[in-house]
Design an enzyme around this catalytic site. Sequence first.
Site, short mmCIF file in Angstrom:
data_model
loop_
_atom_site.label_atom_id
_atom_site.label_comp_id
_atom_site.label_asym_id
_atom_site.label_seq_id
_atom_site.Cartn_x
_atom_site.Cartn_y
_atom_site.Cartn_z
NE ARG A 23 -7.81 11.60 5.11
CZ ARG A 23 -8.24 11.01 6.22
NH1 ARG A 23 -7.42 10.26 6.92
NH2 ARG A 23 -9.47 11.17 6.65
CD GLU A 73 -7.31 -5.82 2.81
OE1 GLU A 73 -7.42 -5.60 1.60
OE2 GLU A 73 -6.54 -5.20 3.56
CB THR A 120 -9.74 2.13 7.05
OG1 THR A 120 -9.35 2.83 5.87
CG2 THR A 120 -11.09 1.50 6.84
CD GLU A 124 -7.24 -0.04 0.68
OE1 GLU A 124 -7.41 1.01 1.32
OE2 GLU A 124 -6.39 -0.87 0.99
CG HIS A 170 1.30 5.20 4.48
ND1 HIS A 170 0.50 5.82 5.40
CD2 HIS A 170 0.83 3.94 4.35
CE1 HIS A 170 -0.40 4.97 5.83
NE2 HIS A 170 -0.23 3.83 5.21
CG HIS A 217 -8.36 4.28 0.69
ND1 HIS A 217 -8.56 4.19 2.05
CD2 HIS A 217 -9.56 4.61 0.16
CE1 HIS A 217 -9.83 4.45 2.32
NE2 HIS A 217 -10.45 4.71 1.20
CG ASN A 222 -1.86 1.13 1.28
OD1 ASN A 222 -1.48 2.24 0.95
ND2 ASN A 222 -3.09 0.89 1.70
NE ARG A 227 -9.57 8.61 3.92
CZ ARG A 227 -9.80 7.76 4.92
NH1 ARG A 227 -8.99 6.75 5.12
NH2 ARG A 227 -10.81 7.93 5.73
CG HIS A 231 -5.83 -1.18 8.96
ND1 HIS A 231 -5.37 -0.52 10.05
CD2 HIS A 231 -6.33 -0.24 8.13
CE1 HIS A 231 -5.59 0.77 9.88
NE2 HIS A 231 -6.17 0.98 8.73
N1 PXP Z 1 -5.95 -2.78 3.74
C1 PXP Z 1 -6.88 -1.82 3.77
C2 PXP Z 1 -8.26 -2.17 3.32
C3 PXP Z 1 -6.57 -0.50 4.21
O1 PXP Z 1 -7.54 0.43 4.24
C4 PXP Z 1 -5.25 -0.22 4.57
C5 PXP Z 1 -4.87 1.18 4.98
O2 PXP Z 1 -5.08 2.06 3.93
C6 PXP Z 1 -4.30 -1.24 4.50
C7 PXP Z 1 -4.67 -2.51 4.11
C8 PXP Z 1 -2.87 -1.02 4.89
O3 PXP Z 1 -2.81 -0.71 6.24
P1 PXP Z 1 -1.43 -0.25 6.88
O4 PXP Z 1 -1.05 1.01 6.19
O5 PXP Z 1 -1.77 -0.07 8.31
O6 PXP Z 1 -0.44 -1.33 6.63
#
Ligand code: PXP
Length: 263
Positions: free
Chosen positions: A48, A150, A100, A69, A9, A42, A6, A44, A213
Site C-alpha cells: 500500500r 522491538e 500495525t 519490516e 509515510h 515496511h 520510518n 506490506r 509505534h
Molecule cells: N516500528 C514498527 C515495527 C512499525 O510497524 C511502525 C509503523 O510502521 C513504526 C515503528 C513507526 O510507527 P509510527 O509511524 O507510528 O511512528
Amino acid sequence: MKLGVNIDHIAVLREAREINDPNILDSLPPCKIAGADQITIHLREDRRHIKDKDVLDILAHTNLPINLECSLDKDILKFVATHKPHIATLVPENRAEVTTEGGLDIKALQKGIKEAKVLFDKNDIALSVFIDPNTDMIDIVQSLGISNIELHTGRYANIYAMLYGGLANSSHSIASLELPRERLKKLLDRSLKDITASVHLAKFYGMHIAVGHGLNYQNIINILKIKDIDELNIGQSIVARSVFVGLQTAIKQMKDIISKEKI
Ligand code: PXP
C-alpha cells in the site's frame, strides 16, 4: 540511543496521487544530514505504500542501515533474503488495519519465526521481532535464539493521546479508551511499567532493544526515562511535522529531545 526514521509515510503521500511526488529517495539526504541512524521501511503484503522497487532504490541510494519490516509471508521473506537489508523486523499484518495494531503472536508463530531465522542467518541479515511489551514474550524470544526486539509502544501512545493529545475530542477517539481520566492515568502508568519490565528482562538477556509505534515529540519523554533502550523507530510524527518545518528540521528536533531527555 539510535533513531530509525520510518519513511513509509512519504510513500503514503505519494500513493495518494499515484505519481512520483514526493520522491521517496529525496528523503534520504535530509535523514542523513539530520542525524538519523537508520531508515525503517515496511514492505506490506498489499504494497500500500512501500513497493519492491522502493526497497531496491533505498538500499542503493543510502549508506544508512536499512531496517526492513515484513510479515512472515513466504514471498516477502524470499524478497528480503534476496535483497539483504541490514536488519529485518518481523511484524504481524492484517489487511484491514490502518497501521500495525499489535505485536507478533510469538507463541503461535514459533515455527514460521524459526524458519525465517534460518533463512536470514543463512543470508547474513539480522532478525528482530516486533512484540507487545510482555515479559513472557521476551522469554520466548530468548528461547528462539533471537537477540533483537522491538517493543510495540502503540498502546502507550494511544492512552497518552486520549489523555493529553486531544484524541478523545476528535473524530478518531478510541472507544475502548473513553474512560475517566484517573482510570486512563492508571492505564498509562501500567503500560509504562509493562514496557519497563520488558526492557529490563531483554537487557538481562543481552538483547538489542528497540521501541516504536505512535511515538511523538511529547509522549517520547516518558519513554526516554526508561534505561537501556537502544533504539527508537519513529515515522508518523516526524513526517507529519516535516510538512510544516521540513524533514531535516523535524528529525533534528526529535534528535534534540532524545539527547536532552535521555537519562
Ligand atoms: N516500528 C514498527 C515495527 C512499525 O510497524 C511502525 C509503523 O510502521 C513504526 C515503528 C513507526 O510507527 P509510527 O509511524 O507510528 O511512528
